[in-house]
Scaffold this active site. Structure first.
Site, short mmCIF file in Angstrom:
data_model
loop_
_atom_site.label_atom_id
_atom_site.label_comp_id
_atom_site.label_asym_id
_atom_site.label_seq_id
_atom_site.Cartn_x
_atom_site.Cartn_y
_atom_site.Cartn_z
N HIS A 122 -9.32 1.30 2.11
CA HIS A 122 -9.57 2.52 2.33
C HIS A 122 -10.36 3.52 2.48
CE1 HIS A 122 -5.39 3.24 1.88
NE2 HIS A 122 -4.95 2.07 0.41
N CYS A 142 1.10 -0.67 -0.32
CA CYS A 142 -0.15 0.09 -0.16
C CYS A 142 0.83 1.63 -0.33
CB CYS A 142 -0.65 -0.08 1.70
SG CYS A 142 -2.25 1.52 1.17
N HIS A 197 -9.04 -3.31 -2.35
CA HIS A 197 -7.69 -2.76 -1.39
C HIS A 197 -8.62 -1.50 -0.94
CE1 HIS A 197 -3.83 -1.97 -0.18
NE2 HIS A 197 -4.34 0.23 -0.66
N GLU A 198 -8.78 -1.37 -2.58
CA GLU A 198 -9.29 0.73 -2.40
C GLU A 198 -10.14 0.64 -1.35
OE1 GLU A 198 -7.34 2.55 -2.73
OE2 GLU A 198 -5.22 1.36 -4.36
#
Ligand code: ZN
Length: 203
Positions: free
Chosen positions: A158, A112, A154-155
């Site tokens: 966030h 990341c 993953h995004e």
């Protein structure tokens, strides 16, 4: 072109907060267009294959992703195939809603930009569906597997204030140079076994 914005690093509270929905009326504004431009510039400068708005300190539900041939040039054809890593054209998704389509886990090293210098094995669902709009407010409905599915998970994490370190197989966490030299080319199942707590079954 102005200098790309720095990437916000873990420890900053914006990465641990649920990002705000973007109201429809904010799309197509000059300010929003600039935000997307800044995100793309920061992602490309890093370089990375995805970026969420909180990573440039902006508390909004916006992600960008782009994966290009040159970023995967160090992977062998077999490694590419195993990861389902394929080029992804530049895509911006506003207010993404992610659902897991096929939840059988696939495990690979992941890093990341907000946790620079490190990688770890992370289990992700093999296929996801994402809905939302693009930066112009046009609907997006995308079902995808392989590496793009990993990037999207993953995004979207966030935007919920979640980092990969919350999901990683903790014993596989390592510095980039060590991981790349010792573990990255190995079968992830073997990596888990080799790094397992001595006497335990798995990492
Ligand atoms: Zn990240």
């Amino acid at each position: 072109m102005s200098k790309p914005l720095p990437i916000v690093k873990c420890g900053h509270p914006v990465l641990r907060t649920r990002a705000r929905e973007v109201p429809a009326e904010e799309l197509r504004t000059e300010e929003f267009r600039k935000l997307v431009r800044k995100m793309v510039d920061a992602m490309r400068a890093a370089p990375g294959v995805g970026l969420a708005a909180p990573q440039i300190g902006v508390d909004q539900r916006v992600i960008v992703l782009e994966d290009a041939e040159r970023l995967m040039s160090k992977l062998s054809p077999a490694e590419r195939a195993a990861r389902g890593r394929v080029p992804v054209p530049l895509t911006c998704i506003v207010n993404p809603v992610l659902t897991l389509v096929r939840t059988e886990p696939v495990t690979f090293f992941e890093g990341c930009l907000s946790v620079p210098g490190f990688m770890a094995l992370v289990e992700r669902a093999v296929e996801v569906r994402v809905t939302g709009t693009n930066e112009k407010g046009e609907p997006i409905d995308w079902t995808v597997s392989g590496w793009p599915a990993r990037i999207l998970q993953h995004e979207c994490d966030h935007l919920e204030g979640t980092l990969y370190v919350d999901r990683m197989l903790t014993r596989t966490f390592g510095a980039n140079d060590e991981v790349l030299a010792r573990w990255a080319a190995m079968d992830p199942a073997d990596v888990r076994a080799r790094l397992a707590r001595p006497g335990a079954e798995g990492a």
